[in-house]
Design a protein around this motif. Sequence first.
Motif, mmCIF file in Angstrom:
data_model
loop_
_atom_site.group_PDB
_atom_site.id
_atom_site.type_symbol
_atom_site.label_atom_id
_atom_site.label_comp_id
_atom_site.label_asym_id
_atom_site.label_seq_id
_atom_site.Cartn_x
_atom_site.Cartn_y
_atom_site.Cartn_z
ATOM 1 N N GLU A 191 36.647 40.920 37.808
ATOM 2 C CA GLU A 191 35.783 40.670 38.870
ATOM 3 C C GLU A 191 35.079 42.002 39.268
ATOM 4 O OE1 GLU A 191 38.868 40.315 38.979
ATOM 5 O OE2 GLU A 191 39.693 41.103 40.999
ATOM 6 N N HIS A 207 36.254 31.129 39.015
ATOM 7 C CA HIS A 207 37.398 32.088 39.597
ATOM 8 C C HIS A 207 36.526 33.386 39.806
ATOM 9 C CE1 HIS A 207 41.358 33.801 40.124
ATOM 10 N NE2 HIS A 207 40.639 34.851 39.686
ATOM 11 N N GLU A 208 36.114 33.917 38.817
ATOM 12 C CA GLU A 208 35.488 35.493 38.932
ATOM 13 C C GLU A 208 34.225 35.519 39.780
ATOM 14 O OE1 GLU A 208 37.485 37.361 38.033
ATOM 15 O OE2 GLU A 208 38.580 36.494 36.388
ATOM 16 N N HIS A 217 35.267 35.801 43.539
ATOM 17 C CA HIS A 217 35.885 37.101 43.905
ATOM 18 C C HIS A 217 34.491 38.047 44.389
ATOM 19 C CE1 HIS A 217 39.896 37.050 42.783
ATOM 20 N NE2 HIS A 217 39.787 37.237 41.431
ATOM 21 N N GLU A 238 44.006 36.806 45.529
ATOM 22 C CA GLU A 238 43.715 36.125 44.174
ATOM 23 C C GLU A 238 44.203 34.386 44.383
ATOM 24 O OE1 GLU A 238 42.633 36.671 41.234
ATOM 25 O OE2 GLU A 238 42.813 38.903 41.002
ATOM 26 N N TYR A 258 49.035 33.875 42.165
ATOM 27 C CA TYR A 258 48.017 33.172 41.800
ATOM 28 C C TYR A 258 48.306 31.740 42.354
ATOM 29 C CZ TYR A 258 45.601 37.189 39.155
ATOM 30 O OH TYR A 258 44.908 37.883 38.779
HETATM 31 ZN ZN ZN Z 1 41.164 36.810 39.928
#
Ligand code: ZN
Length: 618
Positions: free
Chosen positions: A268, A297-298, A301, A331, A404
């Motif tokens: 990220e 997901h990224e 971030h 995370e 995670y």
């Molecule tokens: Zn991540």
Amino acid sequence: MKRVLLPLAFVLLASAALAQNTVSVDATECRRGIFHTHLTIAAKAGPLTLVYPKWIPGEHMPTGPITQLAGLHVTSNGSELHWTRDLVDPFAFHVDVPAGASSVDVDFDYMSPASTFGGGYGESANATQHLGMILFNQVVLYPAGARTDDITFKASVKIPAGWKFDTALPIAAREADHVDFQPVSLTTLVDSPIAAGDYQRIVPVGDNANEHVTITADSASALAMNDARIDNIRRLVAETDALFGARHYRHYTWLVTLSDLLEPQGLEHHESTDIRQVEKGLTGSDETARAITILSHEFVHSWNGKYRRPAGLATPDYQAPMIGELLYVYEGMTRYLGDFVLSARTGMRTPEEDREFAAYIAGNLDRNRPGRNWRPLVDTAVGVSAMGLAPNEEVPYRRSLDYYDEMLPVWLDVDTTIRAKTNGAKSLDDFAKVFFGAPSTSPMVKPYTLDDVAAALNAVTPNDWKSFIYARVYSVTPHPPLNAFEQAGWRLVWNDTPNWYEALRERLAKQTDVSFSLGMWVKGDGTISDVVFGSPAYAAGLMPGMKVTSVNGRKYDGDVLREEIRAAKALDVVAEQASFSGTFRIDYHGGERHPHLERIADRPDVLSDIMRPHAAAK
Ligand SMILES: [Zn+2]
């Protein structure tokens, strides 16, 4: 909020006045893995220590690929300076700057490895015959002690003739294959990778051309991401706007690189992300199903991890050790929001697929984690900096980067608790707005502590949130908080129907997952990749690395193994290890077992509310 922004503006002005550092990267030979770099670094006469970035943001580990630096020469006014490596810190180089000099010139080559050699992002190949990633942390040295926010670099790169490129780094000028960038802080430079290659496709996905996906691949055919998947990313931009209510980027670029040579992973950044997948990562059906949620997901971030960052990870430079403790927020909440909540809200997964994903994660953490009897979840975050070189075996007993996955049920527990306490009026979405939201800003870091997280949760609805988190994250807990699913109107159940996500993983990894029955994973050729400590396979004496050759007198393949499990009688497994071959009896009679979520009829379906799209339809 202006109080926070003003000092940063002063820092930018102050550092602009010192702009004498340059980095020129010659990537014209990157096909063979060589990136030549030339740096001019402002310096005064006397001793100077130059350091190579060691702790890389987003990796949270001391994985700067120092082993790949070669051909180092330091000169001043054309004269070679003798350098010595620090006797204790292999990332530091000492030189004596001669009288009268105002800078030193540094040349070295960064060698992209042919294959992955460590656990860090930089410890894997970043160039192929058709593409290359330029990561500035790999091609710079900087003066020891300098804050990366305070030191400015003017970068330029030369890419192979005819290649296209993209980056979030602001461009000053381009002429053919030579690109000059505007001066930026070292922080921004390292935060802004460049993707270049023969085959590149730019796909706009936001309003006002602010967001786009740039696919760089080893073949033209790999660029053909389909319209339905592109629409997922359009909806992702709308859904994150609805979720957070503010942005902390000026423009955002998903740099997706597709090659079978690269290590599949994602890193990220504030205004971009470096995502690497197999060549069919956005065109194969299974491969896309796996890769698409990484874009979500990224992107999350940019808010959670880059803008808001645990104080222990908001270090002043790349040499100071990072403290991973609060990665269960950084995370863990990204797993919940990016890989679960937004995956459904954007249509990346159907609600049924998303429930199968959650059921697999919950089932795996419940059944395949004997390590949870000795190790609290937070310890997997605290210990992350030492896990980079961990082998892939004995993961269930040792635990993996469980901060995670396990935080998916924990943050669901928080979400459903907020909803229950407020009769559905508030949710974790409100926390997201309080903690990650307004006002919109350019990239900046607002560090936080656990107290800040608890205070923001209390602003949504009062509760003893610190004790809530301590009980689930800081204590040894034999089971994950499966009650979170029940609060959401669903329960974890086990039966012999394959789980969608588990089956997807099996096909992509080309291995047979009988972890929930026998307690092991077996590769296509029969090699056992891992065994669950204490499971029936473990009790039989089987271990990772052994190669299964037959099951109950039948030659091994994954389907044969499953058939014999379904017969619900003991399994006689022949396995080899070096010169040894022997028979192991697995005393298991329970048939196939797979996790699923099942609706609880008399409870409200909160989970479906969580998954429903929140952005206004267009
Ligand atoms: Zn991540």
